[in-house]
Design a protein around this motif. Structure first.
Motif, PDB file in Angstrom:
ATOM      1  N   SER A 492       0.824  -1.209   0.000  1.00  0.00           N
ATOM      2  CA  SER A 492       0.000   0.000   0.000  1.00  0.00           C
ATOM      3  C   SER A 492       0.855   1.255   0.000  1.00  0.00           C
ATOM      4  CB  SER A 492      -0.930   0.001   1.223  1.00  0.00           C
ATOM      5  OG  SER A 492      -1.779  -1.124   1.221  1.00  0.00           O
ATOM      6  N   ASN A 493       1.969   1.186   0.683  1.00  0.00           N
ATOM      7  CA  ASN A 493       2.871   2.337   0.747  1.00  0.00           C
ATOM      8  C   ASN A 493       3.555   2.581  -0.586  1.00  0.00           C
ATOM      9  OD1 ASN A 493       4.383   4.439   1.891  1.00  0.00           O
ATOM     10  ND2 ASN A 493       6.034   3.049   2.498  1.00  0.00           N
ATOM     11  N   GLY A 494       3.888   1.477  -1.289  1.00  0.00           N
ATOM     12  CA  GLY A 494       4.502   1.589  -2.608  1.00  0.00           C
ATOM     13  C   GLY A 494       5.907   2.155  -2.597  1.00  0.00           C
ATOM     14  N   TYR A 495       6.582   2.113  -1.451  1.00  0.00           N
ATOM     15  CA  TYR A 495       7.926   2.705  -1.333  1.00  0.00           C
ATOM     16  C   TYR A 495       8.973   1.604  -1.230  1.00  0.00           C
ATOM     17  CZ  TYR A 495      11.922   4.997   0.891  1.00  0.00           C
ATOM     18  OH  TYR A 495      13.173   5.436   1.216  1.00  0.00           O
ATOM     19  N   VAL A 496       9.868   1.556  -2.188  1.00  0.00           N
ATOM     20  CA  VAL A 496      10.981   0.610  -2.173  1.00  0.00           C
ATOM     21  C   VAL A 496      12.253   1.374  -2.515  1.00  0.00           C
ATOM     22  CG1 VAL A 496      11.989  -1.469  -3.131  1.00  0.00           C
ATOM     23  CG2 VAL A 496       9.506  -1.320  -2.859  1.00  0.00           C
ATOM     24  N   ALA A 497      13.256   1.279  -1.672  1.00  0.00           N
ATOM     25  CA  ALA A 497      14.530   1.978  -1.897  1.00  0.00           C
ATOM     26  C   ALA A 497      15.642   0.954  -2.093  1.00  0.00           C
ATOM     27  CB  ALA A 497      14.853   2.887  -0.722  1.00  0.00           C
ATOM     28  N   LEU A 498      16.610   1.295  -2.942  1.00  0.00           N
ATOM     29  CA  LEU A 498      17.768   0.444  -3.194  1.00  0.00           C
ATOM     30  C   LEU A 498      19.013   1.159  -2.718  1.00  0.00           C
ATOM     31  CD1 LEU A 498      19.103  -2.058  -4.490  1.00  0.00           C
ATOM     32  CD2 LEU A 498      19.183  -0.777  -6.639  1.00  0.00           C
ATOM     33  N   TYR A 499      19.812   0.474  -1.893  1.00  0.00           N
ATOM     34  CA  TYR A 499      21.026   1.059  -1.341  1.00  0.00           C
ATOM     35  C   TYR A 499      22.224   0.174  -1.679  1.00  0.00           C
ATOM     36  CZ  TYR A 499      17.802   3.862   1.476  1.00  0.00           C
ATOM     37  OH  TYR A 499      16.797   4.710   1.885  1.00  0.00           O
ATOM     38  N   PRO A 500      22.851   0.396  -2.833  1.00  0.00           N
ATOM     39  CA  PRO A 500      24.073  -0.362  -3.142  1.00  0.00           C
ATOM     40  C   PRO A 500      25.264   0.221  -2.386  1.00  0.00           C
ATOM     41  CG  PRO A 500      23.572   1.145  -4.922  1.00  0.00           C
ATOM     42  CD  PRO A 500      22.453   1.287  -3.926  1.00  0.00           C
ATOM     43  N   SER A 501      26.200  -0.632  -2.030  1.00  0.00           N
ATOM     44  CA  SER A 501      27.382  -0.181  -1.294  1.00  0.00           C
ATOM     45  C   SER A 501      28.579  -1.005  -1.729  1.00  0.00           C
ATOM     46  CB  SER A 501      27.155  -0.336   0.213  1.00  0.00           C
ATOM     47  OG  SER A 501      28.338  -0.085   0.937  1.00  0.00           O
ATOM     48  N   GLU A 502      29.696  -0.326  -1.969  1.00  0.00           N
ATOM     49  CA  GLU A 502      30.933  -1.012  -2.313  1.00  0.00           C
ATOM     50  C   GLU A 502      32.104  -0.210  -1.772  1.00  0.00           C
ATOM     51  OE1 GLU A 502      33.388  -2.857  -6.163  1.00  0.00           O
ATOM     52  OE2 GLU A 502      31.560  -1.687  -6.473  1.00  0.00           O
ATOM     53  N   TRP A 503      32.995  -0.882  -1.047  1.00  0.00           N
ATOM     54  CA  TRP A 503      34.171  -0.202  -0.535  1.00  0.00           C
ATOM     55  C   TRP A 503      35.358  -1.150  -0.498  1.00  0.00           C
ATOM     56  CZ3 TRP A 503      35.679  -2.712   3.850  1.00  0.00           C
ATOM     57  CH2 TRP A 503      34.693  -3.297   4.649  1.00  0.00           C
ATOM     58  N   LEU A 504      36.551  -0.548  -0.484  1.00  0.00           N
ATOM     59  CA  LEU A 504      37.802  -1.302  -0.507  1.00  0.00           C
ATOM     60  C   LEU A 504      38.719  -0.807   0.601  1.00  0.00           C
ATOM     61  CD1 LEU A 504      38.564  -1.100  -4.350  1.00  0.00           C
ATOM     62  CD2 LEU A 504      37.452  -2.988  -3.156  1.00  0.00           C
ATOM     63  N   HIS A 505      39.494  -1.736   1.152  1.00  0.00           N
ATOM     64  CA  HIS A 505      40.551  -1.389   2.102  1.00  0.00           C
ATOM     65  C   HIS A 505      41.871  -1.959   1.593  1.00  0.00           C
ATOM     66  CE1 HIS A 505      37.969  -0.401   5.774  1.00  0.00           C
ATOM     67  NE2 HIS A 505      38.895   0.529   5.760  1.00  0.00           N
ATOM     68  N   TYR A 506      42.896  -1.116   1.558  1.00  0.00           N
ATOM     69  CA  TYR A 506      44.262  -1.571   1.292  1.00  0.00           C
ATOM     70  C   TYR A 506      45.084  -1.203   2.524  1.00  0.00           C
ATOM     71  CZ  TYR A 506      42.535  -0.877  -3.513  1.00  0.00           C
ATOM     72  OH  TYR A 506      41.783  -0.873  -4.667  1.00  0.00           O
ATOM     73  N   ALA A 507      45.864  -2.112   3.033  1.00  0.00           N
ATOM     74  CA  ALA A 507      46.618  -1.793   4.247  1.00  0.00           C
ATOM     75  C   ALA A 507      47.928  -2.562   4.294  1.00  0.00           C
ATOM     76  CB  ALA A 507      45.789  -2.104   5.489  1.00  0.00           C
ATOM     77  N   THR A 508      48.887  -1.978   4.978  1.00  0.00           N
ATOM     78  CA  THR A 508      50.119  -2.673   5.347  1.00  0.00           C
ATOM     79  C   THR A 508      50.432  -2.306   6.788  1.00  0.00           C
ATOM     80  OG1 THR A 508      52.427  -3.081   4.771  1.00  0.00           O
ATOM     81  CG2 THR A 508      51.643  -0.809   4.551  1.00  0.00           C
ATOM     82  N   TYR A 509      51.008  -3.248   7.522  1.00  0.00           N
ATOM     83  CA  TYR A 509      51.312  -3.015   8.921  1.00  0.00           C
ATOM     84  C   TYR A 509      52.593  -3.747   9.294  1.00  0.00           C
ATOM     85  CZ  TYR A 509      48.652  -7.395   8.907  1.00  0.00           C
ATOM     86  OH  TYR A 509      48.174  -8.645   8.605  1.00  0.00           O
ATOM     87  N   ILE A 510      53.230  -3.245  10.346  1.00  0.00           N
ATOM     88  CA  ILE A 510      54.463  -3.847  10.830  1.00  0.00           C
ATOM     89  C   ILE A 510      54.486  -3.727  12.344  1.00  0.00           C
ATOM     90  CG2 ILE A 510      55.812  -1.708  10.602  1.00  0.00           C
ATOM     91  CD1 ILE A 510      58.185  -3.496   9.739  1.00  0.00           C
ATOM     92  N   SER A 511      54.988  -4.778  13.018  1.00  0.00           N
ATOM     93  CA  SER A 511      55.044  -4.766  14.473  1.00  0.00           C
ATOM     94  C   SER A 511      56.274  -5.536  14.924  1.00  0.00           C
ATOM     95  CB  SER A 511      53.773  -5.417  15.049  1.00  0.00           C
ATOM     96  OG  SER A 511      53.798  -5.415  16.458  1.00  0.00           O
ATOM     97  N   ASP A 512      56.935  -5.016  15.964  1.00  0.00           N
ATOM     98  CA  ASP A 512      58.142  -5.669  16.476  1.00  0.00           C
ATOM     99  C   ASP A 512      58.179  -5.553  17.991  1.00  0.00           C
ATOM    100  OD1 ASP A 512      60.908  -6.858  15.740  1.00  0.00           O
ATOM    101  OD2 ASP A 512      61.354  -5.300  17.218  1.00  0.00           O
ATOM    102  N   LEU A 513      58.388  -6.691  18.651  1.00  0.00           N
ATOM    103  CA  LEU A 513      58.584  -6.731  20.093  1.00  0.00           C
ATOM    104  C   LEU A 513      60.040  -7.080  20.347  1.00  0.00           C
ATOM    105  CD1 LEU A 513      57.251  -6.646  22.964  1.00  0.00           C
ATOM    106  CD2 LEU A 513      57.028  -9.126  22.763  1.00  0.00           C
ATOM    107  N   ALA A 514      60.784  -6.146  20.929  1.00  0.00           N
ATOM    108  CA  ALA A 514      62.225  -6.318  21.135  1.00  0.00           C
ATOM    109  C   ALA A 514      62.541  -6.489  22.613  1.00  0.00           C
ATOM    110  CB  ALA A 514      62.978  -5.114  20.585  1.00  0.00           C
ATOM    111  N   ASN A 515      63.349  -7.504  22.926  1.00  0.00           N
ATOM    112  CA  ASN A 515      63.850  -7.707  24.286  1.00  0.00           C
ATOM    113  C   ASN A 515      65.067  -6.817  24.495  1.00  0.00           C
ATOM    114  OD1 ASN A 515      62.296 -10.398  23.915  1.00  0.00           O
ATOM    115  ND2 ASN A 515      62.871 -10.377  26.075  1.00  0.00           N
TER     116      ASN A 515
END
Length: 777
Positions: A492-515
């Motif tokens: 009865s309302n006749g309301y339909v919405a479309l929500y497309p979504s697309e995203w990307l992540h690029y990452a680099t990381y480094i970690s060091d535990l030194a005694n």
């Protein structure tokens, strides 16, 4: 920003190989090996053997044998320990390029050791290390970050059947079920979902629940954890990582049946087998069929899962693993409870005062949601050289959701408007991650190192339609809204919405535990993250998340003082202001500093941490009275946290936690100085169990008891409506033999009425009884 994966990878691998080659070329390392036996000459299995100065060790195998390799020549102290045995220490000298033999004999018999291991050790709630928390093998005592672990042994003692119950064991956390379908916890003042699986993204869990059938343990990292995991699967309060069950080298299986309150019928199976005589191909499958009605007057939750996993030992260096999770869910969503301004200002001040039946459902059983999820995972582990490992992970998550959602709104104290919506969501997430792990010496300083690359993409298509059903007087008979009524209102309302979504992540990381010294360690980490959103309004953000930590151990491997600085971030989309102008925002950052103490002692019988933390968000978004958005809001969450797990005697296990958290807006257009929503200041939990040992006439009998406390919180940002505090208690009794196990669990023993500390504030289950029987082979 673009990352050239192959060139960076080859360059880092080259440096790693050169470094490790030069290190080991200087000195030929030695090793120590031997056999651990009982006083009657039989093999002692699972005994800890550790080189104390290096905190490096192993466990004796099924033949009682052990070996510790790659020891630089010198004098060391070798220690053996285990639950129920007397510790032994010996001075040893490692010669260049030589292997030293050192045998140990325990002061107890094989039968006595078996009694302790079988009836106490296998139920130990403790774990002292993790492969995922630091993206490399690292003992908890060496890690400057606080994390909590819920083990399968604890879940087994509680006869756990759902993820919310499992998450309530996390010290300092309050678990709840989200209206969208997923489960979440409030941790350090912020909401965090189970969004990681063995360190990889598990984002598809957002619109569906989970079943604990395939969970080995649940790891909860405390505080902003974006440096290693990224913001896609972490919150400012922490990250929830699910560690799954893995194949092993012996044939073993268990089939269980549970029944209980609200029509619970649950069947699970866990079967493991090697596929060849060499035991280089291992297979395991976990499966569940769970059907249960809601504790409300209408509703249900049915779950089905099939989780096979395959592990292939290609050779001494290369191991491949494949995991598949097929999950289907059919259940009713928690309604989004709302109050209009009239009710907030003049009506109810506490959700417990709502003049509606505690178990009254506003929506019918067929007003439901159906979810189908497929998740596939692949890992290649390659031992490049001594102490250098390459890990390549690949995951693909697909989820399809059709969900009817209710939106009841109190427009006066006795009346509710019932609106509804229908969501159709299809989501695909793809992630490929590569980690290079190293453990090496530079100038006599031990370094534990990880470098990684991470590529994550997500694509989602959502259709949304809504409708208004009616306004009802809750003092009269309430007829729940059906799916048919919802379909009519939507058409009865006749309301339909479309929500497309697309995203990307690029990452680099480094970690060091030194005694820096044998007892002083320093951690330095950083992650560079590039976020790109596709579509009609594309934008991108580049963020850097550093992390630093210090650990000092006054008692090596037992007691540590630690401090950390950690950061997390959230990407913010551009916004159109009321005057038509567009504003671009930078990422919002949370920065935490923390200091505390950790204990891992008494032959692994006590694991504990106590810390004080402070989390600041200095660039949060805020909206003024005219609708303009600014990025100058400030929020602060601070508190003290205690986490304790202990096995003070064979068969006796306990775990618990306490948190006091103050999370408020210290700069905002409105509600400045108010507490954040749905955040209890004080949270506490405990669970204790005891199992009688073989020497007792009650051999195999066990019982457990525990409880959860959550302080009051506020439903709204203005702190006018209270979600009341609660204390609930749970218990279990069981009897276990070699081939079977049976027991009964009783949750919410006092039949307490209480409401979730989430933005639905929905009533929680009353007293629930679960009976279970398992057959083992």
């Amino acid at each position: 920003m673009k990352y050239k994966h192959s060139s960076i990878r080859l360059f880092i691998l080259f440096l790693a190989l050169v470094s490790s080659t030069s290190i080991f070329a200087q000195t030929k390392t030695g090793s120590v090996k031997g056999t651990v036996t009982t006083k009657d000459g039989k093999a002692a299995v699972g005994i800890d053997v550790v080189v104390k100065a290096l905190n490096k060790g192993t466990n004796s195998d099924e033949k009682g044998k052990y070996i510790i390799k790659d020891l630089v020549p010198g004098q060391y102290t070798l220690k053996i320990s285990g639950l129920g045995i007397a510790n032994q220490e010996r001075k040893i000298i490692i010669a260049e390029g030589k292997s030293r033999e050192e045998d140990f004999k325990l002061d107890i018999s094989f039968q006595q050791l078996e009694d302790v291991v079988v009836y106490a050790g296998q139920y130990n709630y403790q774990t002292d290390h993790s492969e995922d928390v630091a993206k490399m093998p690292l003992n908890n005592i060496d890690n400057p970050q606080v994390y909590s672990v819920v083990t399968k042994e604890l879940l087994k003692d509680q006869f756990n059947t759902n993820i919310t119950q499992a998450l309530n064991n996390v010290p300092g956390a309050v678990a709840s079920t989200d209206p969208a379908g997923g489960g979440s916890i409030t941790v350090r003042g912020f909401t965090s979902e189970p969004s990681a699986r063995n360190g990889m993204p598990f984002i598809a869990a957002g619109r569906s629940s989970l079943d604990p059938v395939n969970i080995e343990s649940i790891e909860v990292l405390k505080g902003p954890a974006a440096t290693l995991f990224g913001n896609a699967i972490t919150s400012y309060g922490g990250a929830v990582n699910l560690v799954t069950k893995k194949p092993f080298e012996t044939f073993k299986g268990e089939v269980s049946y549970s029944m209980g309150s609200w029509g619970l019928n649950r069947v699970t199976a866990d079967i493991n087998t090697p596929l060849n005589l060499e035991k280089t191909a291992l297979f395991r499958v976990n499966a569940v069929a769970n059907k249960q009605n809601s504790y409300m007057s209408a509703g249900h939750m049915n779950r089905y899962a099939f989780d096979p996993s395959l592990l292939l030992k290609v050779n001494d260096r290369l191991t491949l693993s494949f995991d598949l999770e097929l999950y289907q869910e059919d259940g009713n969503r928690v309604p989004y409870l709302r109050f209009d301004s009239l009710v907030k200002n003049n009506g109810v001040k506490n959700v417990s005062e709502l003049p509606i039946g505690y178990r009254t459902s506003l929506y019918a059983d067929n007003f439901n949601a159906v979810v189908n999820t497929q998740r596939a995972y692949f890992q290649a582990r390659y031992e490049i050289a001594k102490n250098w490992t390459s890990l390549t992970n690949l995951s693909v998550n697909n989820e399809n959701v059709t969900s009817y959602q209710g939106y009841p709104t109190f427009y006066n104290i006795d009346s509710i408007k019932r609106s509804i919506s229908l969501y159709g969501v299809t989501t695909t997430n793809f992630d490929i991650q590569h980690n290079l792990q190293g453990d090496f010496l530079i100038g006599g300083i031990r370094n534990r190192f990880v470098w990684g690359l991470d590529y994550l993409s997500s694509k989602s298509d959502m259709t949304y339609s809504s409708g208004f059903i009616d306004g009802i007087n809750i003092n009269k008979t309430i007829i729940p809204v059906t799916k048919e009524q919802a379909d009519y209102a939507i058409s009865s309302n006749g309301y339909v919405a479309l929500y497309p979504s697309e995203w990307l992540h690029y990452a680099t990381y480094i970690s060091d535990l030194a005694n820096i010294t044998d007892r002083l360690m320093a951690l330095a980490s950083v992650r560079i993250d590039r976020y790109e959103r596709k579509g009609s309004a594309p934008y991108g953000q580049t963020s850097a998340a550093p992390r630093f930590g210090l650990v000092y151990q006054p008692v090596k491997g037992v007691l540590s003082l630690f401090g950390n600085y950690m950061s997390g971030f959230q990407n913010n989309s551009p916004s159109v202001q009321p005057d038509g102008t567009q504003i671009n925002f930078k990422a919002s950052y949370a920065r935490q500093w923390e200091a505390g103490i950790k204990v891992d002692g008494f032959s692994k019988r006590l694991t504990a941490s106590l810390s004080y933390y402070n989390i600041d968000i200095n660039d949060a978004l805020r909206t003024d009275g005219s609708g303009f958005v600014y990025q100058d809001g400030k929020q602060r969450s601070k508190g003290i946290e205690l986490d304790l797990t202990a096995s003070p005697a064979p068969g006796l296990n306990l775990t618990g936690g306490y948190v006091y958290n103050d999370n408020q807006y210290i700069k905002a257009t409105s509600n400045e100085g108010k507490q954040s929503q749905f955040n209890p200041k004080t949270i506490a939990n405990f669970w204790v169990s005891y199992k009688f040992l073989a020497q007792s006439a009650l051999k195999g009998f066990g019982l457990g008891f525990g409880g959860n406390y959550a302080d009051k919180s506020y439903y709204d940002a203005s702190n006018t409506i209270i979600v009341p505090s609660y204390t609930i208690f749970n218990g279990s009794v069981f009897f276990e033999q070699e081939k079977w196990r049976a027991g009964i669990a009783l949750n919410n023993i006092g039949n307490k009425k209480y409401w979730s500390h989430s933005f639905t504030a929905n009533p929680q289950p009353l007293r629930q009884v679960t009976a279970s029987v398992s057959l083992k082979f």
